[in-house]
Design an enzyme around this catalytic site. Sequence first.
Site, PDB file in Angstrom:
ATOM      1  N   TYR A  49      42.954  34.003  46.141  1.00 41.14           N
ATOM      2  CA  TYR A  49      44.102  34.896  45.971  1.00 41.14           C
ATOM      3  C   TYR A  49      45.400  34.226  46.433  1.00 41.14           C
ATOM      4  O   TYR A  49      45.424  33.561  47.468  1.00 41.14           O
ATOM      5  CB  TYR A  49      43.875  36.187  46.765  1.00 41.14           C
ATOM      6  CG  TYR A  49      43.327  37.332  45.935  1.00 41.14           C
ATOM      7  CD1 TYR A  49      42.439  37.097  44.891  1.00 41.14           C
ATOM      8  CD2 TYR A  49      43.690  38.645  46.212  1.00 41.14           C
ATOM      9  CE1 TYR A  49      41.937  38.152  44.148  1.00 41.14           C
ATOM     10  CE2 TYR A  49      43.186  39.701  45.469  1.00 41.14           C
ATOM     11  CZ  TYR A  49      42.309  39.451  44.428  1.00 41.14           C
ATOM     12  OH  TYR A  49      41.820  40.486  43.690  1.00 41.14           O
TER      13      TYR A  49
ATOM     14  N   ASP B  34      35.760  43.771  51.984  1.00 42.47           N
ATOM     15  CA  ASP B  34      34.348  43.801  51.573  1.00 42.47           C
ATOM     16  C   ASP B  34      34.030  42.654  50.630  1.00 42.47           C
ATOM     17  O   ASP B  34      32.966  42.026  50.723  1.00 42.47           O
ATOM     18  CB  ASP B  34      33.998  45.151  50.941  1.00 42.47           C
ATOM     19  CG  ASP B  34      34.910  45.539  49.784  1.00 42.47           C
ATOM     20  OD1 ASP B  34      35.985  44.916  49.598  1.00 42.47           O
ATOM     21  OD2 ASP B  34      34.558  46.495  49.049  1.00 42.47           O
ATOM     22  N   ARG B  35      34.960  42.338  49.725  1.00 46.73           N
ATOM     23  CA  ARG B  35      34.742  41.215  48.813  1.00 46.73           C
ATOM     24  C   ARG B  35      34.746  39.891  49.578  1.00 46.73           C
ATOM     25  O   ARG B  35      33.932  38.996  49.304  1.00 46.73           O
ATOM     26  CB  ARG B  35      35.817  41.218  47.727  1.00 46.73           C
ATOM     27  CG  ARG B  35      35.748  42.436  46.807  1.00 46.73           C
ATOM     28  CD  ARG B  35      36.988  42.571  45.938  1.00 46.73           C
ATOM     29  NE  ARG B  35      37.133  41.445  45.022  1.00 46.73           N
ATOM     30  CZ  ARG B  35      38.257  41.200  44.341  1.00 46.73           C
ATOM     31  NH1 ARG B  35      39.326  41.979  44.510  1.00 46.73           N
ATOM     32  NH2 ARG B  35      38.313  40.162  43.514  1.00 46.73           N
TER      33      ARG B  35
END
Length: 244
Positions: free
Chosen positions: A94, A103-104
């Site tokens: 990102y 969570d990812r």
Amino acid sequence: MNLLVDIGNTRLKWAMTEADRLVPGDFLANSQLSEERLKELWQSVPPPGRIAVSCVGAENTAELVCKAALELWPGAKITRIRSQADAFGVTNAYLQPEKLGADRWLSLIAVRHCYYSMPACIVDCGTAITVDLLDDHGRHQGGLICPGLRLMKQSLAASTAALKFDDARYDPGPANHTEAAIDSGVLTAAIGLIEHVFAAQPGNSLLILTGGDAERVAGHLAYRVVVDSDLVFRGLAIVLEEAV
């Protein structure tokens, strides 16, 4: 012993680590969360030395959880998980690393550590369906997000006058009534997304599903699938272990 807390968009899940194994506890719907309910849920839990909290829901939910935990166990150390640019063997793709859902991020860490450093396509079939790609060097290749099965159904019911929400499950394929057609449509949409993305990955890639609808979706995919419902917990445990 440590306490691992995963606060999703819909519910809170938690587990204890005990002798290198996970001991899952009961989940709570976010709509039912309160300090009193959490204290009741955790009153018989042995005092944890450390607590790791992942939250993709509202920030005040995480604050409520931390407050309840500290009132029960004043000596516990709480670690809030934030996505990072590069840590625990994973490089975040990102542009703003902190914007990747915790969570990812934890699922990427878990797969990197627990699945032999193989390239992987990680699919969380929860409130939203998220797909994240990880290469064999631990480099995140980016991801995709779409509504989950229930959310797709709810959006149809909310946006059309004639289509009503029905949470029943039907077999995928052409249907002879509207409720089954909707259920089959949203399931097939999820299957199509996953298979389309996975077909473009290296031949030795793993396809790993997690989340509440993982078992259902996995049963209809044309590829060999690993279903791991504890990915986020595994990531939480790894972060705590390596942070010592």
